[in-house]
Design a protein around this motif. Sequence first.
Motif, mmCIF file in Angstrom:
data_model
loop_
_atom_site.group_PDB
_atom_site.id
_atom_site.type_symbol
_atom_site.label_atom_id
_atom_site.label_comp_id
_atom_site.label_asym_id
_atom_site.label_seq_id
_atom_site.Cartn_x
_atom_site.Cartn_y
_atom_site.Cartn_z
ATOM 1 N N SER A 51 0.849 -1.190 0.000
ATOM 2 C CA SER A 51 0.000 0.000 0.000
ATOM 3 C C SER A 51 0.885 1.241 0.000
ATOM 4 C CB SER A 51 -0.907 0.007 1.234
ATOM 5 O OG SER A 51 -1.681 1.184 1.271
ATOM 6 N N SER A 52 0.679 2.107 -1.005
ATOM 7 C CA SER A 52 1.520 3.287 -1.171
ATOM 8 C C SER A 52 1.362 4.258 -0.009
ATOM 9 C CB SER A 52 1.155 3.992 -2.489
ATOM 10 O OG SER A 52 1.776 5.256 -2.570
ATOM 11 N N ASN B 129 10.199 8.480 -4.591
ATOM 12 C CA ASN B 129 10.027 9.134 -5.886
ATOM 13 C C ASN B 129 8.975 8.448 -6.755
ATOM 14 O OD1 ASN B 129 11.383 6.800 -6.470
ATOM 15 N ND2 ASN B 129 13.014 7.759 -7.686
ATOM 16 N N GLY B 130 8.282 7.466 -6.211
ATOM 17 C CA GLY B 130 7.239 6.769 -6.959
ATOM 18 C C GLY B 130 7.702 5.523 -7.681
ATOM 19 N N ASP B 131 9.022 5.204 -7.633
ATOM 20 C CA ASP B 131 9.513 3.981 -8.269
ATOM 21 C C ASP B 131 8.886 2.745 -7.617
ATOM 22 O OD1 ASP B 131 11.108 5.443 -9.921
ATOM 23 O OD2 ASP B 131 13.010 4.882 -8.988
ATOM 24 N N VAL B 132 8.571 1.754 -8.439
ATOM 25 C CA VAL B 132 8.064 0.471 -7.945
ATOM 26 C C VAL B 132 9.227 -0.517 -7.935
ATOM 27 C CG1 VAL B 132 6.423 -1.396 -8.307
ATOM 28 C CG2 VAL B 132 5.782 0.957 -8.880
ATOM 29 N N GLY C 103 13.024 -10.022 1.196
ATOM 30 C CA GLY C 103 12.268 -8.845 1.605
ATOM 31 C C GLY C 103 12.912 -7.549 1.150
ATOM 32 N N ILE C 104 12.066 -6.543 0.863
ATOM 33 C CA ILE C 104 12.561 -5.270 0.347
ATOM 34 C C ILE C 104 11.715 -4.136 0.912
ATOM 35 C CG2 ILE C 104 11.095 -5.325 -1.720
ATOM 36 C CD1 ILE C 104 13.482 -4.120 -3.274
ATOM 37 N N CYS C 105 12.361 -2.980 1.154
ATOM 38 C CA CYS C 105 11.636 -1.791 1.595
ATOM 39 C C CYS C 105 12.461 -0.561 1.236
ATOM 40 C CB CYS C 105 11.360 -1.836 3.106
ATOM 41 S SG CYS C 105 12.833 -1.635 4.139
ATOM 42 N N THR C 106 11.918 0.627 1.491
ATOM 43 C CA THR C 106 12.639 1.879 1.253
ATOM 44 C C THR C 106 12.510 2.755 2.491
ATOM 45 O OG1 THR C 106 10.699 2.947 0.275
ATOM 46 C CG2 THR C 106 12.184 1.773 -1.224
ATOM 47 N N VAL D 117 11.042 -0.009 -11.711
ATOM 48 C CA VAL D 117 10.451 0.800 -12.778
ATOM 49 C C VAL D 117 9.984 2.114 -12.176
ATOM 50 C CG1 VAL D 117 9.710 -1.245 -14.057
ATOM 51 C CG2 VAL D 117 8.119 -0.146 -12.481
ATOM 52 N N ASP D 118 9.857 3.148 -13.018
ATOM 53 C CA ASP D 118 9.333 4.404 -12.504
ATOM 54 C C ASP D 118 7.808 4.327 -12.416
ATOM 55 O OD1 ASP D 118 8.296 4.862 -15.073
ATOM 56 O OD2 ASP D 118 9.946 6.171 -15.655
ATOM 57 N N LYS D 119 7.187 5.407 -11.942
ATOM 58 C CA LYS D 119 5.738 5.354 -11.685
ATOM 59 C C LYS D 119 4.915 5.228 -12.950
ATOM 60 C CE LYS D 119 5.945 10.369 -10.940
ATOM 61 N NZ LYS D 119 5.758 11.417 -9.919
#
Length: 412
Positions: A252-253, A305-308, A342-345, A321-323
């Motif tokens: 969830s963004s 920055n909206g990258d997925v 697992g991954i996060c920012t 990828v970008d948004k």
Amino acid sequence: MEGIRTSMKAEAKAVKKLVDTVTLENIEKADKIEQSLLQTLNGQNQRIDDYINFLNDLLKQFYCYLSPTNIEQLKLSLKSENLIIRPIPEISKPVLPVFTAGHYNKEDFAKLLGRITVSNSEPENRKIKRMGNASAQLKPIGKQRNLPPSVTKVREYTVPGVDNVYHISLGKSGTLWVSDSSGNLVKTDLQGNQLKWIQTTDIRNEGYHTVTQGRDLIYTDKSYGVICKITPVNKVTKFIKTGEWEPTTIHSSHINGDILVGMINYKEAKVTRYNKTGTEIQNIQRDDKGKELYSEPHFITENTNGDVCISEYEIDAVVVVDKSGQHRFSYTGQGSGFTPNGICTDILGHILVCDEFSNTVHLLDQDGQFLSLLLTPQQGVDDPCSVCVDDENNIWVGQRYTNIVTVYKYLQ
């Protein structure tokens, strides 16, 4: 812009649906009030009819006494103690409901449906880089700004009801959701008290749950092709149907509340974006040359920055990828092996990814440049497979062979 227009239409559709729902509820309420009024009036009518019948019976009883020879008999009958004349029944005027119309104007609906705005900030000057071989470009670099200081262990929690910690979703302050490889999904507080337990499918080693902006937990169910929602009052509902596509991982963004879902269908894979009401607004599957981007999305997150960002266990890469869905880069590690989990920012746009091959957590910048090994076996990490960052910039790490979640401080 097409995505914005789609979101606007989805918002309008959601509001129309709410209008229809409220109108239907008001009509149903009016129907119930009408039935209650009719029941009251019909009851009063029945009492009046009964009284009229009673009077008619009295008339018939005394009619025979109206001849002159029976006057004395009539007087005796009227004075008799056995003669009882019922009082006229009381009736009441029903209280009718009143409809009060709502007060609204165009501005109210503009606030309700949202606005489109353009930032006053100056356009960003950017150098366009051609994306070639990703692994050749992403080399270790020397000094980097925003490079975190040393990592410090803050605390750790034992999670009841799970065998290991494959994925973590942080809920309200003081609660977290944890899933293991056996399909156990557990909500717990920080004192180790189990608050809720859900049995999902048998084997789940992906990041298949996330907490929304509204603090609902949503999770994917591959077997039935649905995304379920658990509200704060622990009510489970089916939220989104994905049809023939099996949803594997979800996020969830934090930017706009959109829901990003990694999916597979036989030999194909994609990422689908839904808005917060569950309307599909974007599909990401191939790069600009028509090449498949994904094999089996394992974990998913979104950068500032909206990258997925997708952790791809099958192809041993992090695919970003970008948004708009354009491929930016793929990160394949720093040595002979790399097995991302697992991954996060974080708030600085760093990408944190667990590497099963080296038992470490890699730290990248938002352009995919390797910064450091943030966590290593020397810091007590053993086969990390889940990672997330909380509002206080702490890292929460879950591991394959223990049900302990460890928290580290790495940003001040």
